[in-house]
Write a protein that holds these residues in place. Structure first.
Motif, PDB file in Angstrom:
ATOM      1  N   ASN A   1       0.806  -1.154   0.049  1.00  0.00           N
ATOM      2  CA  ASN A   1       0.218   0.054  -0.060  1.00  0.00           C
ATOM      3  C   ASN A   1       0.964   1.196  -0.042  1.00  0.00           C
TER       4      ASN A   1
ATOM      5  N   LEU B   1      -3.128   4.752   4.834  1.00  0.00           N
ATOM      6  CA  LEU B   1      -3.687   3.683   3.919  1.00  0.00           C
ATOM      7  C   LEU B   1      -4.254   4.428   2.435  1.00  0.00           C
ATOM      8  N   ALA B   2      -4.100   3.814   1.539  1.00  0.00           N
ATOM      9  CA  ALA B   2      -4.824   4.583   0.114  1.00  0.00           C
ATOM     10  C   ALA B   2      -5.037   3.466  -0.819  1.00  0.00           C
ATOM     11  N   LYS B   3      -5.960   3.800  -1.547  1.00  0.00           N
ATOM     12  CA  LYS B   3      -6.514   2.680  -2.601  1.00  0.00           C
ATOM     13  C   LYS B   3      -6.890   3.702  -3.898  1.00  0.00           C
TER      14      LYS B   3
ATOM     15  N   ASP C   1     -11.905  -2.524   2.121  1.00  0.00           N
ATOM     16  CA  ASP C   1     -12.069  -3.604   1.096  1.00  0.00           C
ATOM     17  C   ASP C   1     -14.109  -3.815   1.052  1.00  0.00           C
ATOM     18  N   GLU C   2     -14.485  -3.722   2.199  1.00  0.00           N
ATOM     19  CA  GLU C   2     -16.039  -3.894   2.442  1.00  0.00           C
ATOM     20  C   GLU C   2     -16.619  -2.695   1.705  1.00  0.00           C
TER      21      GLU C   2
ATOM     22  N   LEU D   1      -4.881  -2.104  12.005  1.00  0.00           N
ATOM     23  CA  LEU D   1      -4.539  -1.707  10.597  1.00  0.00           C
ATOM     24  C   LEU D   1      -5.438  -2.831   9.776  1.00  0.00           C
ATOM     25  N   ASP D   2      -5.234  -4.203  10.316  1.00  0.00           N
ATOM     26  CA  ASP D   2      -5.959  -5.149   9.461  1.00  0.00           C
ATOM     27  C   ASP D   2      -7.421  -5.145   9.371  1.00  0.00           C
ATOM     28  N   ALA D   3      -8.043  -4.786  10.364  1.00  0.00           N
ATOM     29  CA  ALA D   3      -9.279  -4.560  10.428  1.00  0.00           C
ATOM     30  C   ALA D   3      -9.838  -3.317   9.546  1.00  0.00           C
TER      31      ALA D   3
ATOM     32  N   MET E   1      -3.185   2.116  13.820  1.00  0.00           N
ATOM     33  CA  MET E   1      -2.090   1.371  13.380  1.00  0.00           C
ATOM     34  C   MET E   1      -2.232  -0.395  14.207  1.00  0.00           C
TER      35      MET E   1
ATOM     36  N   ALA F   1     -16.149  -6.740   9.065  1.00  0.00           N
ATOM     37  CA  ALA F   1     -14.629  -6.268   9.049  1.00  0.00           C
ATOM     38  C   ALA F   1     -14.036  -6.494  10.592  1.00  0.00           C
TER      39      ALA F   1
ATOM     40  N   MET G   1     -10.430 -14.047  10.680  1.00  0.00           N
ATOM     41  CA  MET G   1      -9.901 -12.741  10.194  1.00  0.00           C
ATOM     42  C   MET G   1      -8.588 -13.201   9.523  1.00  0.00           C
TER      43      MET G   1
ATOM     44  N   MET H   1      -8.296  -2.398   6.920  1.00  0.00           N
ATOM     45  CA  MET H   1      -7.820  -2.766   5.538  1.00  0.00           C
ATOM     46  C   MET H   1      -9.199  -3.428   5.164  1.00  0.00           C
ATOM     47  N   LEU H   2      -9.490  -4.266   5.997  1.00  0.00           N
ATOM     48  CA  LEU H   2     -10.875  -5.114   5.208  1.00  0.00           C
ATOM     49  C   LEU H   2     -11.856  -4.247   5.266  1.00  0.00           C
TER      50      LEU H   2
END
Lengths: 359, 178
Positions: free
Chosen positions: A56, B32-34, B132-133, B124-126, B121, B152, A83, B128-129
Protein backbone atom coordinates in the motif's frame (compact mmCIF):
# COMPACT_ATOMS: atom_id res chain seq x y z
CA UNK A 1 -0.44 -16.33 21.72
CA UNK A 2 0.19 -14.34 24.89
CA UNK A 3 3.90 -14.30 24.21
CA UNK A 4 3.19 -12.85 20.81
CA UNK A 5 1.13 -10.12 22.39
CA UNK A 6 4.04 -9.21 24.63
CA UNK A 7 6.36 -9.24 21.70
CA UNK A 8 4.09 -6.88 19.84
CA UNK A 9 3.92 -4.56 22.85
CA UNK A 10 7.69 -4.39 23.11
CA UNK A 11 7.96 -3.66 19.47
CA UNK A 12 5.60 -0.75 19.92
CA UNK A 13 7.35 0.67 22.94
CA UNK A 14 10.58 0.55 21.04
CA UNK A 15 9.65 1.92 17.65
CA UNK A 16 6.34 3.73 18.17
CA UNK A 17 4.37 1.65 15.71
CA UNK A 18 4.79 -1.93 14.54
CA UNK A 19 4.65 -0.64 10.99
CA UNK A 20 7.32 2.02 11.28
CA UNK A 21 10.39 1.58 9.07
CA UNK A 22 9.51 -1.90 7.87
CA UNK A 23 12.10 -3.53 5.70
CA UNK A 24 10.85 -5.39 2.66
CA UNK A 25 13.33 -8.25 2.77
CA UNK A 26 12.75 -8.88 6.48
CA UNK A 27 8.98 -8.90 6.06
CA UNK A 28 9.21 -11.25 3.11
CA UNK A 29 11.41 -13.55 5.16
CA UNK A 30 8.83 -13.58 7.92
CA UNK A 31 6.47 -15.24 5.45
CA UNK A 32 8.31 -18.49 6.21
CA UNK A 33 6.25 -18.65 9.41
CA UNK A 34 3.31 -19.53 7.15
CA UNK A 35 4.77 -23.02 6.81
CA UNK A 36 4.55 -23.78 10.52
CA UNK A 37 1.95 -26.30 11.65
CA UNK A 38 -0.31 -25.63 13.36
CA UNK A 39 -0.76 -22.17 11.90
CA UNK A 40 -0.58 -19.32 14.41
CA UNK A 41 -3.47 -17.14 13.17
CA UNK A 42 -2.56 -13.95 15.04
CA UNK A 43 1.06 -13.98 14.05
CA UNK A 44 0.37 -14.83 10.41
CA UNK A 45 -2.41 -12.29 10.14
CA UNK A 46 -0.02 -9.63 11.46
CA UNK A 47 2.63 -10.61 8.90
CA UNK A 48 0.03 -10.44 6.12
CA UNK A 49 -1.00 -6.98 7.19
CA UNK A 50 2.65 -5.91 7.13
CA UNK A 51 2.96 -7.19 3.56
CA UNK A 52 -0.24 -5.41 2.56
CA UNK A 53 0.96 -2.26 4.29
CA UNK A 54 4.23 -2.31 2.32
CA UNK A 55 2.36 -2.79 -0.96
CA UNK A 56 0.00 0.00 0.00
CA UNK A 57 2.92 2.33 0.64
CA UNK A 58 3.98 1.80 -2.96
CA UNK A 59 6.76 -0.73 -2.32
CA UNK A 60 7.51 -2.76 -5.47
CA UNK A 61 7.78 -6.54 -5.40
CA UNK A 62 9.47 -8.44 -8.21
CA UNK A 63 7.51 -11.23 -9.90
CA UNK A 64 9.63 -13.80 -8.12
CA UNK A 65 9.14 -12.20 -4.70
CA UNK A 66 5.41 -11.84 -5.26
CA UNK A 67 5.08 -15.42 -6.42
CA UNK A 68 7.02 -16.74 -3.42
CA UNK A 69 4.84 -14.82 -0.98
CA UNK A 70 1.73 -15.88 -2.84
CA UNK A 71 2.61 -19.57 -2.60
CA UNK A 72 3.52 -19.22 1.06
CA UNK A 73 0.13 -17.57 1.66
CA UNK A 74 -1.74 -20.53 0.19
CA UNK A 75 -0.49 -22.64 3.12
CA UNK A 76 -2.69 -20.55 5.39
CA UNK A 77 -5.85 -22.11 3.98
CA UNK A 78 -5.29 -24.85 6.58
CA UNK A 79 -6.37 -22.49 9.32
CA UNK A 80 -10.05 -21.89 10.05
CA UNK A 81 -9.50 -18.49 11.68
CA UNK A 82 -11.94 -16.06 10.04
CA UNK A 83 -9.80 -12.93 10.31
CA UNK A 84 -6.75 -14.72 8.92
CA UNK A 85 -8.76 -16.14 6.04
CA UNK A 86 -10.06 -12.69 5.18
CA UNK A 87 -6.53 -11.29 5.20
CA UNK A 88 -5.49 -14.13 2.90
CA UNK A 89 -8.21 -13.12 0.44
CA UNK A 90 -7.00 -9.53 0.54
CA UNK A 91 -3.45 -10.68 -0.16
CA UNK A 92 -4.61 -12.86 -3.03
CA UNK A 93 -6.35 -9.89 -4.60
CA UNK A 94 -3.33 -7.64 -4.18
CA UNK A 95 -0.79 -10.20 -5.35
CA UNK A 96 -2.84 -11.60 -8.23
CA UNK A 97 -1.61 -8.76 -10.44
CA UNK A 98 2.04 -9.36 -9.55
CA UNK A 99 2.52 -13.08 -9.02
CA UNK A 100 2.52 -16.00 -11.46
CA UNK A 101 0.32 -19.09 -11.44
CA UNK A 102 -2.23 -17.51 -9.12
CA UNK A 103 -4.88 -19.89 -10.42
CA UNK A 104 -3.66 -22.59 -8.04
CA UNK A 105 -5.97 -21.18 -5.35
CA UNK A 106 -9.05 -21.60 -7.54
CA UNK A 107 -10.21 -24.79 -5.89
CA UNK A 108 -9.66 -23.47 -2.34
CA UNK A 109 -11.64 -20.35 -3.15
CA UNK A 110 -14.40 -22.29 -4.91
CA UNK A 111 -14.70 -24.44 -1.81
CA UNK A 112 -14.99 -21.35 0.39
CA UNK A 113 -17.54 -19.64 -1.81
CA UNK A 114 -19.83 -22.66 -1.72
CA UNK A 115 -19.16 -23.48 1.92
CA UNK A 116 -21.25 -22.87 5.00
CA UNK A 117 -19.43 -19.89 6.49
CA UNK A 118 -21.25 -16.76 5.25
CA UNK A 119 -18.36 -14.52 6.25
CA UNK A 120 -16.06 -16.37 3.87
CA UNK A 121 -18.42 -16.68 0.96
CA UNK A 122 -18.85 -13.07 -0.10
CA UNK A 123 -15.15 -12.29 0.18
CA UNK A 124 -14.16 -15.56 -1.50
CA UNK A 125 -16.31 -14.75 -4.53
CA UNK A 126 -14.61 -11.42 -4.95
CA UNK A 127 -11.14 -12.91 -4.58
CA UNK A 128 -11.96 -15.73 -6.97
CA UNK A 129 -13.22 -13.40 -9.67
CA UNK A 130 -10.05 -11.33 -9.40
CA UNK A 131 -7.89 -14.33 -10.35
CA UNK A 132 -10.26 -15.89 -12.88
CA UNK A 133 -9.70 -15.33 -16.56
CA UNK A 134 -12.24 -15.82 -19.32
CA UNK A 135 -11.14 -19.40 -20.05
CA UNK A 136 -11.79 -20.54 -16.50
CA UNK A 137 -15.01 -18.69 -16.03
CA UNK A 138 -17.02 -21.54 -17.50
CA UNK A 139 -16.03 -23.72 -14.55
CA UNK A 140 -17.43 -21.37 -11.93
CA UNK A 141 -20.44 -20.10 -13.86
CA UNK A 142 -22.89 -22.36 -12.06
CA UNK A 143 -21.70 -21.16 -8.64
CA UNK A 144 -21.90 -17.53 -9.69
CA UNK A 145 -25.52 -17.93 -10.79
CA UNK A 146 -26.34 -19.56 -7.48
CA UNK A 147 -24.60 -16.79 -5.55
CA UNK A 148 -26.60 -14.08 -7.33
CA UNK A 149 -29.84 -15.62 -6.02
CA UNK A 150 -28.43 -16.49 -2.59
CA UNK A 151 -30.37 -15.42 0.49
CA UNK A 152 -27.41 -13.63 2.06
CA UNK A 153 -27.28 -10.04 0.72
CA UNK A 154 -23.49 -9.73 1.08
CA UNK A 155 -23.05 -12.83 -1.07
CA UNK A 156 -25.48 -11.53 -3.69
CA UNK A 157 -23.80 -8.13 -3.84
CA UNK A 158 -20.35 -9.69 -4.07
CA UNK A 159 -21.46 -11.89 -6.97
CA UNK A 160 -23.18 -9.04 -8.80
CA UNK A 161 -20.27 -6.64 -8.46
CA UNK A 162 -17.79 -9.32 -9.51
CA UNK A 163 -19.96 -10.11 -12.52
CA UNK A 164 -19.90 -6.43 -13.44
CA UNK A 165 -16.08 -6.41 -13.36
CA UNK A 166 -16.00 -9.57 -15.49
CA UNK A 167 -18.42 -8.13 -18.02
CA UNK A 168 -15.68 -5.88 -19.39
CA UNK A 169 -13.73 -8.95 -20.56
CA UNK A 170 -16.50 -11.52 -21.19
CA UNK A 171 -19.72 -9.63 -21.92
CA UNK A 172 -21.58 -12.60 -23.45
CA UNK A 173 -21.20 -14.87 -20.50
CA UNK A 174 -22.40 -12.30 -18.03
CA UNK A 175 -25.39 -11.49 -20.22
CA UNK A 176 -26.54 -15.06 -19.63
CA UNK A 177 -26.96 -14.21 -15.94
CA UNK A 178 -29.49 -11.48 -16.69
CA UNK A 179 -32.45 -13.43 -15.32
CA UNK A 180 -30.81 -13.85 -11.95
CA UNK A 181 -29.83 -10.18 -11.91
CA UNK A 182 -33.33 -9.07 -12.94
CA UNK A 183 -34.73 -10.85 -9.92
CA UNK A 184 -32.19 -9.18 -7.64
CA UNK A 185 -33.31 -5.66 -8.68
CA UNK A 186 -36.46 -6.14 -6.62
CA UNK A 187 -34.53 -7.21 -3.54
CA UNK A 188 -35.35 -5.53 -0.24
CA UNK A 189 -31.68 -4.99 0.35
CA UNK A 190 -30.66 -1.55 -0.87
CA UNK A 191 -27.19 -2.51 -2.07
CA UNK A 192 -28.30 -5.72 -3.82
CA UNK A 193 -30.92 -3.84 -5.78
CA UNK A 194 -28.39 -1.11 -6.67
CA UNK A 195 -25.78 -3.56 -7.88
CA UNK A 196 -28.31 -5.58 -9.86
CA UNK A 197 -29.63 -2.48 -11.61
CA UNK A 198 -26.06 -1.44 -12.32
CA UNK A 199 -25.13 -4.66 -14.06
CA UNK A 200 -28.35 -4.68 -16.10
CA UNK A 201 -27.74 -1.08 -17.11
CA UNK A 202 -24.25 -1.89 -18.25
CA UNK A 203 -25.13 -5.00 -20.28
CA UNK A 204 -28.01 -3.18 -22.03
CA UNK A 205 -26.14 0.04 -22.61
CA UNK A 206 -26.36 -0.21 -26.38
CA UNK A 207 -29.81 -1.73 -26.58
CA UNK A 208 -32.43 0.94 -26.20
CA UNK A 209 -35.50 -1.25 -26.43
CA UNK A 210 -34.50 -3.53 -23.60
CA UNK A 211 -33.42 -0.54 -21.52
CA UNK A 212 -36.93 0.86 -21.90
CA UNK A 213 -38.34 -2.52 -20.86
CA UNK A 214 -36.13 -2.54 -17.79
CA UNK A 215 -36.79 1.02 -16.73
CA UNK A 216 -40.51 1.47 -17.31
CA UNK A 217 -41.75 -0.80 -14.51
CA UNK A 218 -39.17 0.63 -12.14
CA UNK A 219 -40.44 4.18 -12.56
CA UNK A 220 -43.90 3.05 -11.40
CA UNK A 221 -42.88 2.28 -7.85
CA UNK A 222 -40.24 3.82 -5.66
CA UNK A 223 -37.02 1.93 -5.27
CA UNK A 224 -35.96 1.80 -1.64
CA UNK A 225 -32.29 2.21 -2.35
CA UNK A 226 -31.04 5.80 -2.71
CA UNK A 227 -28.15 4.70 -4.89
CA UNK A 228 -30.38 2.63 -7.17
CA UNK A 229 -32.74 5.59 -7.50
CA UNK A 230 -29.84 7.87 -8.49
CA UNK A 231 -28.79 5.38 -11.13
CA UNK A 232 -32.36 5.08 -12.39
CA UNK A 233 -32.63 8.86 -12.71
CA UNK A 234 -29.44 8.87 -14.79
CA UNK A 235 -30.75 6.15 -17.08
CA UNK A 236 -34.12 7.85 -17.46
CA UNK A 237 -32.46 11.18 -18.25
CA UNK A 238 -30.50 9.55 -21.05
CA UNK A 239 -33.66 8.08 -22.51
CA UNK A 240 -35.35 11.48 -22.50
CA UNK A 241 -32.32 12.99 -24.19
CA UNK A 242 -32.42 10.36 -26.95
CA UNK A 243 -36.12 10.73 -27.62
CA UNK A 244 -37.88 14.05 -27.13
CA UNK A 245 -41.24 12.92 -28.46
CA UNK A 246 -44.43 12.54 -26.43
CA UNK A 247 -43.31 9.05 -25.47
CA UNK A 248 -40.88 10.42 -22.93
CA UNK A 249 -43.56 12.31 -20.99
CA UNK A 250 -43.94 9.61 -18.30
CA UNK A 251 -40.17 9.69 -17.78
CA UNK A 252 -40.18 13.45 -17.31
CA UNK A 253 -42.97 13.00 -14.78
CA UNK A 254 -40.86 10.42 -12.96
CA UNK A 255 -37.91 12.77 -12.57
CA UNK A 256 -40.30 15.50 -11.52
CA UNK A 257 -41.67 13.26 -8.79
CA UNK A 258 -38.11 12.74 -7.52
CA UNK A 259 -37.88 16.48 -6.87
CA UNK A 260 -40.19 15.82 -3.92
CA UNK A 261 -37.96 13.14 -2.39
CA UNK A 262 -36.80 13.59 1.17
CA UNK A 263 -33.23 12.52 0.52
CA UNK A 264 -30.88 15.33 -0.53
CA UNK A 265 -28.89 12.96 -2.70
CA UNK A 266 -31.96 12.18 -4.82
CA UNK A 267 -33.11 15.80 -4.89
CA UNK A 268 -29.77 16.88 -6.27
CA UNK A 269 -29.61 14.02 -8.75
CA UNK A 270 -33.06 14.91 -10.10
CA UNK A 271 -32.41 18.66 -10.24
CA UNK A 272 -29.08 18.09 -11.96
CA UNK A 273 -30.67 15.75 -14.50
CA UNK A 274 -33.47 18.17 -15.32
CA UNK A 275 -31.16 21.13 -15.83
CA UNK A 276 -28.73 19.20 -18.00
CA UNK A 277 -31.25 17.74 -20.43
CA UNK A 278 -30.87 18.94 -24.00
CA UNK A 279 -34.33 20.44 -23.76
CA UNK A 280 -35.31 21.28 -20.22
CA UNK A 281 -39.09 21.63 -19.78
CA UNK A 282 -39.59 25.24 -18.69
CA UNK A 283 -42.00 24.55 -15.84
CA UNK A 284 -39.54 22.04 -14.36
CA UNK A 285 -36.47 24.23 -14.66
CA UNK A 286 -37.68 26.69 -12.06
CA UNK A 287 -38.43 23.99 -9.49
CA UNK A 288 -35.05 22.39 -10.11
CA UNK A 289 -33.30 25.73 -9.69
CA UNK A 290 -35.12 26.36 -6.43
CA UNK A 291 -33.73 23.06 -5.10
CA UNK A 292 -30.22 24.26 -5.92
CA UNK A 293 -31.01 27.61 -4.31
CA UNK A 294 -31.88 25.80 -1.09
CA UNK A 295 -28.61 23.89 -1.30
CA UNK A 296 -26.68 27.17 -1.57
CA UNK A 297 -27.98 28.13 1.86
CA UNK A 298 -27.17 24.80 3.50
CA UNK A 299 -24.79 24.43 6.43
CA UNK A 300 -23.03 21.50 4.74
CA UNK A 301 -20.20 22.53 2.43
CA UNK A 302 -20.73 19.66 0.00
CA UNK A 303 -24.34 20.74 -0.52
CA UNK A 304 -23.34 24.36 -1.11
CA UNK A 305 -20.70 23.23 -3.58
CA UNK A 306 -23.15 20.93 -5.38
CA UNK A 307 -25.60 23.83 -5.70
CA UNK A 308 -23.07 26.46 -6.74
CA UNK A 309 -21.34 24.16 -9.20
CA UNK A 310 -24.50 23.14 -11.01
CA UNK A 311 -25.57 26.78 -11.23
CA UNK A 312 -22.12 27.70 -12.56
CA UNK A 313 -22.49 25.16 -15.34
CA UNK A 314 -25.85 26.60 -16.27
CA UNK A 315 -24.68 30.13 -17.00
CA UNK A 316 -24.56 29.76 -20.77
CA UNK A 317 -27.68 27.61 -21.06
CA UNK A 318 -30.14 29.23 -18.68
CA UNK A 319 -28.69 32.68 -17.89
CA UNK A 320 -32.00 34.05 -16.62
CA UNK A 321 -32.53 31.17 -14.23
CA UNK A 322 -29.03 31.67 -12.81
CA UNK A 323 -29.47 35.43 -12.60
CA UNK A 324 -32.49 34.80 -10.40
CA UNK A 325 -30.18 33.17 -7.86
CA UNK A 326 -27.81 36.14 -7.73
CA UNK A 327 -28.62 36.93 -4.11
CA UNK A 328 -27.92 33.36 -2.99
CA UNK A 329 -24.65 33.35 -4.90
CA UNK A 330 -23.61 36.70 -3.43
CA UNK A 331 -23.94 35.17 0.03
CA UNK A 332 -21.44 32.53 -1.01
CA UNK A 333 -18.69 34.97 -2.08
CA UNK A 334 -17.24 34.98 1.43
CA UNK A 335 -17.81 31.28 1.94
CA UNK A 336 -15.19 29.56 4.13
CA UNK A 337 -14.84 26.87 1.46
CA UNK A 338 -12.69 28.36 -1.26
CA UNK A 339 -14.03 26.18 -4.06
CA UNK A 340 -17.54 27.37 -3.28
CA UNK A 341 -16.48 31.03 -3.11
CA UNK A 342 -14.58 30.82 -6.41
CA UNK A 343 -17.53 29.24 -8.16
CA UNK A 344 -19.88 31.88 -6.82
CA UNK A 345 -17.64 34.74 -7.98
CA UNK A 346 -17.09 33.36 -11.48
CA UNK A 347 -20.77 32.63 -11.91
CA UNK A 348 -21.75 36.11 -10.78
CA UNK A 349 -19.21 37.68 -13.11
CA UNK A 350 -20.63 35.69 -16.00
CA UNK A 351 -24.24 36.57 -15.33
CA UNK A 352 -24.09 39.78 -13.30
CA UNK A 353 -25.56 43.04 -14.43
CA UNK A 354 -24.20 46.49 -13.55
CA UNK A 355 -26.79 46.91 -10.83
CA UNK A 356 -25.36 44.03 -8.80
CA UNK A 357 -21.72 45.13 -9.03
CA UNK A 358 -22.27 47.86 -6.42
CA UNK A 359 -23.45 45.39 -3.85
CA UNK B 1 -10.99 26.16 -13.86
CA UNK B 2 -12.16 23.78 -16.49
CA UNK B 3 -15.47 23.16 -14.87
CA UNK B 4 -16.84 26.68 -15.07
CA UNK B 5 -16.42 26.98 -18.80
CA UNK B 6 -17.70 23.50 -19.47
CA UNK B 7 -21.15 22.86 -20.82
CA UNK B 8 -23.35 20.99 -18.39
CA UNK B 9 -23.53 17.25 -18.87
CA UNK B 10 -25.70 14.48 -17.48
CA UNK B 11 -24.15 12.20 -14.91
CA UNK B 12 -23.02 8.97 -16.46
CA UNK B 13 -25.09 5.90 -15.45
CA UNK B 14 -22.28 3.77 -14.04
CA UNK B 15 -21.46 1.95 -10.84
CA UNK B 16 -17.80 2.97 -11.04
CA UNK B 17 -18.09 6.07 -8.93
CA UNK B 18 -15.23 6.12 -6.42
CA UNK B 19 -11.82 7.00 -7.88
CA UNK B 20 -9.94 6.63 -4.63
CA UNK B 21 -10.03 6.62 -0.85
CA UNK B 22 -7.19 7.45 1.51
CA UNK B 23 -6.26 8.12 5.09
CA UNK B 24 -3.33 10.48 5.76
CA UNK B 25 -1.59 11.37 9.01
CA UNK B 26 -0.96 14.90 10.25
CA UNK B 27 2.26 15.22 8.27
CA UNK B 28 0.41 14.36 5.08
CA UNK B 29 1.97 10.90 4.91
CA UNK B 30 -0.07 8.00 3.64
CA UNK B 31 -1.51 5.67 6.24
CA UNK B 32 -3.68 3.75 3.77
CA UNK B 33 -4.69 4.58 0.24
CA UNK B 34 -6.52 2.89 -2.60
CA UNK B 35 -6.96 4.15 -6.14
CA UNK B 36 -9.48 2.39 -8.31
CA UNK B 37 -9.21 3.90 -11.78
CA UNK B 38 -6.06 3.06 -13.67
CA UNK B 39 -6.46 6.21 -15.76
CA UNK B 40 -6.45 8.41 -12.67
CA UNK B 41 -3.12 8.63 -10.83
CA UNK B 42 -1.72 5.31 -12.11
CA UNK B 43 1.67 5.31 -10.35
CA UNK B 44 2.56 5.45 -6.68
CA UNK B 45 4.68 8.53 -7.35
CA UNK B 46 1.80 10.49 -8.87
CA UNK B 47 -0.51 9.36 -6.09
CA UNK B 48 1.84 10.52 -3.37
CA UNK B 49 2.38 13.85 -5.09
CA UNK B 50 -1.39 14.27 -5.31
CA UNK B 51 -1.79 13.33 -1.65
CA UNK B 52 0.82 15.91 -0.59
CA UNK B 53 -0.91 18.56 -2.63
CA UNK B 54 -4.31 17.55 -1.30
CA UNK B 55 -3.05 17.61 2.27
CA UNK B 56 -1.45 21.04 1.89
CA UNK B 57 -4.70 22.44 0.54
CA UNK B 58 -6.94 20.86 3.15
CA UNK B 59 -5.21 20.37 6.48
CA UNK B 60 -5.85 23.83 7.81
CA UNK B 61 -9.24 24.65 6.34
CA UNK B 62 -11.74 22.14 7.61
CA UNK B 63 -14.24 22.77 4.87
CA UNK B 64 -15.37 19.28 3.85
CA UNK B 65 -14.90 19.43 0.09
CA UNK B 66 -12.41 20.59 -2.53
CA UNK B 67 -11.98 20.26 -6.28
CA UNK B 68 -8.38 19.41 -7.12
CA UNK B 69 -6.83 18.26 -10.42
CA UNK B 70 -10.21 17.38 -11.87
CA UNK B 71 -11.22 15.29 -8.86
CA UNK B 72 -13.90 16.09 -6.34
CA UNK B 73 -12.48 15.24 -2.91
CA UNK B 74 -14.61 15.12 0.20
CA UNK B 75 -12.78 14.95 3.49
CA UNK B 76 -13.02 14.84 7.24
CA UNK B 77 -10.39 14.94 9.96
CA UNK B 78 -10.01 13.91 13.57
CA UNK B 79 -7.05 14.40 15.95
CA UNK B 80 -4.15 13.35 13.68
CA UNK B 81 -5.94 11.56 10.85
CA UNK B 82 -7.43 12.83 7.60
CA UNK B 83 -9.98 10.79 5.64
CA UNK B 84 -10.54 11.45 1.94
CA UNK B 85 -12.85 10.06 -0.73
CA UNK B 86 -12.23 11.04 -4.35
CA UNK B 87 -14.54 10.95 -7.34
CA UNK B 88 -14.61 12.46 -10.79
CA UNK B 89 -15.59 16.11 -11.02
CA UNK B 90 -18.73 15.03 -12.91
CA UNK B 91 -20.07 13.11 -10.01
CA UNK B 92 -22.86 13.64 -7.50
CA UNK B 93 -20.99 15.15 -4.55
CA UNK B 94 -23.53 13.82 -2.10
CA UNK B 95 -22.90 10.21 -3.11
CA UNK B 96 -19.19 10.75 -2.43
CA UNK B 97 -20.11 12.32 0.88
CA UNK B 98 -22.12 9.22 1.80
CA UNK B 99 -19.08 7.02 1.06
CA UNK B 100 -16.89 9.24 3.23
CA UNK B 101 -19.40 8.98 6.06
CA UNK B 102 -19.40 5.20 5.73
CA UNK B 103 -15.59 5.10 5.80
CA UNK B 104 -15.24 7.44 8.75
CA UNK B 105 -18.04 5.87 10.80
CA UNK B 106 -16.78 2.32 10.22
CA UNK B 107 -13.23 3.19 11.21
CA UNK B 108 -14.52 5.10 14.19
CA UNK B 109 -16.54 2.11 15.39
CA UNK B 110 -13.59 -0.22 14.75
CA UNK B 111 -11.31 1.98 16.85
CA UNK B 112 -13.98 2.32 19.53
CA UNK B 113 -14.26 6.05 18.86
CA UNK B 114 -10.55 6.67 19.41
CA UNK B 115 -9.88 7.91 15.90
CA UNK B 116 -6.14 8.56 16.06
CA UNK B 117 -3.12 7.25 14.27
CA UNK B 118 -1.60 5.14 17.02
CA UNK B 119 -4.84 3.28 17.68
CA UNK B 120 -5.51 2.85 13.98
CA UNK B 121 -2.12 1.24 13.42
CA UNK B 122 -2.94 -1.32 16.10
CA UNK B 123 -6.01 -2.45 14.16
CA UNK B 124 -4.67 -1.84 10.71
CA UNK B 125 -5.82 -5.25 9.48
CA UNK B 126 -9.45 -4.55 10.40
CA UNK B 127 -9.27 -1.12 8.75
CA UNK B 128 -7.90 -2.71 5.59
CA UNK B 129 -10.84 -5.10 5.60
CA UNK B 130 -13.22 -2.19 6.09
CA UNK B 131 -11.73 -0.46 3.03
CA UNK B 132 -12.33 -3.67 1.13
CA UNK B 133 -15.93 -3.92 2.34
CA UNK B 134 -16.80 -0.33 1.39
CA UNK B 135 -15.50 -0.21 -2.14
CA UNK B 136 -14.68 -2.87 -4.71
CA UNK B 137 -12.63 -1.52 -7.63
CA UNK B 138 -14.53 1.75 -7.57
CA UNK B 139 -18.01 0.31 -6.99
CA UNK B 140 -19.66 1.20 -3.70
CA UNK B 141 -20.12 -2.18 -2.07
CA UNK B 142 -21.73 -1.12 1.16
CA UNK B 143 -22.41 2.19 2.87
CA UNK B 144 -23.91 1.04 6.13
CA UNK B 145 -21.26 1.31 8.87
CA UNK B 146 -22.85 -1.33 11.10
CA UNK B 147 -22.88 -3.98 8.41
CA UNK B 148 -19.38 -3.00 7.23
CA UNK B 149 -18.04 -3.33 10.76
CA UNK B 150 -19.99 -6.54 11.26
CA UNK B 151 -17.97 -8.01 8.42
CA UNK B 152 -14.62 -6.35 9.09
CA UNK B 153 -14.26 -6.49 12.89
CA UNK B 154 -13.96 -10.20 13.19
CA UNK B 155 -11.48 -10.46 16.00
CA UNK B 156 -13.45 -9.37 19.02
CA UNK B 157 -12.96 -12.26 21.41
CA UNK B 158 -10.21 -10.47 23.32
CA UNK B 159 -12.16 -7.27 23.85
CA UNK B 160 -13.86 -7.12 27.27
CA UNK B 161 -17.62 -7.23 26.87
CA UNK B 162 -18.02 -3.80 28.45
CA UNK B 163 -15.86 -2.18 25.79
CA UNK B 164 -17.51 -3.85 22.83
CA UNK B 165 -19.98 -1.93 20.79
CA UNK B 166 -23.50 -3.28 20.77
CA UNK B 167 -22.98 -4.47 17.22
CA UNK B 168 -19.86 -6.41 18.06
CA UNK B 169 -21.41 -7.95 21.14
CA UNK B 170 -24.51 -9.03 19.24
CA UNK B 171 -22.35 -10.31 16.48
CA UNK B 172 -20.33 -12.46 18.86
CA UNK B 173 -23.43 -13.85 20.50
CA UNK B 174 -24.98 -14.75 17.19
CA UNK B 175 -21.85 -16.52 16.08
CA UNK B 176 -21.31 -18.57 19.19
CA UNK B 177 -22.94 -21.96 19.23
CA UNK B 178 -23.98 -22.79 22.75
Amino acid sequence: MSSFKREKKEEEDGGGSPYQSLDKTIVLQEARHFNETPVNPRKCSHILSKILFLLNQGEKLSTQEATDVFFATTKLFQSKDVMLRRMVYLCIKELSKLAQDVIIVTSSLTKDMTGKEDLYRAAAIRALCSITDSTMLQAIERYMKQAIVDKNPAVRSAALVSALHLSSTVPDLVRRWANEAQEAVNSDNAMVSYHALGILASTRRNDKLSTVKLITPLTKYTLKSQYALCLLIRMVAQLIDDDDSEASAPYVRFIQSCLGHKSEMILYEAAHAILNLKKTPRDLASSAVSVLQLFCGSSKASLRLAGARTLARLTSKHPTAVAACAVDLENLISDPNRSVATLAVTTLLATGAESSVDR
Amino acid sequence: MVYTTMEGALFEPTLYIVKGMCILDNDGNRVLAKYYDKDVLPTAKEQKAFEKNLFNKTHRANSEIIILDGLTCVYKSNVDLFFYVMGSSHENELILQSVLNALYESVSILLRRNVERRILMESLDAVMLAFDEICDRGVILDSDPTSIVGRAALRTEDVPLGEQTVVQALYNIMNTNY
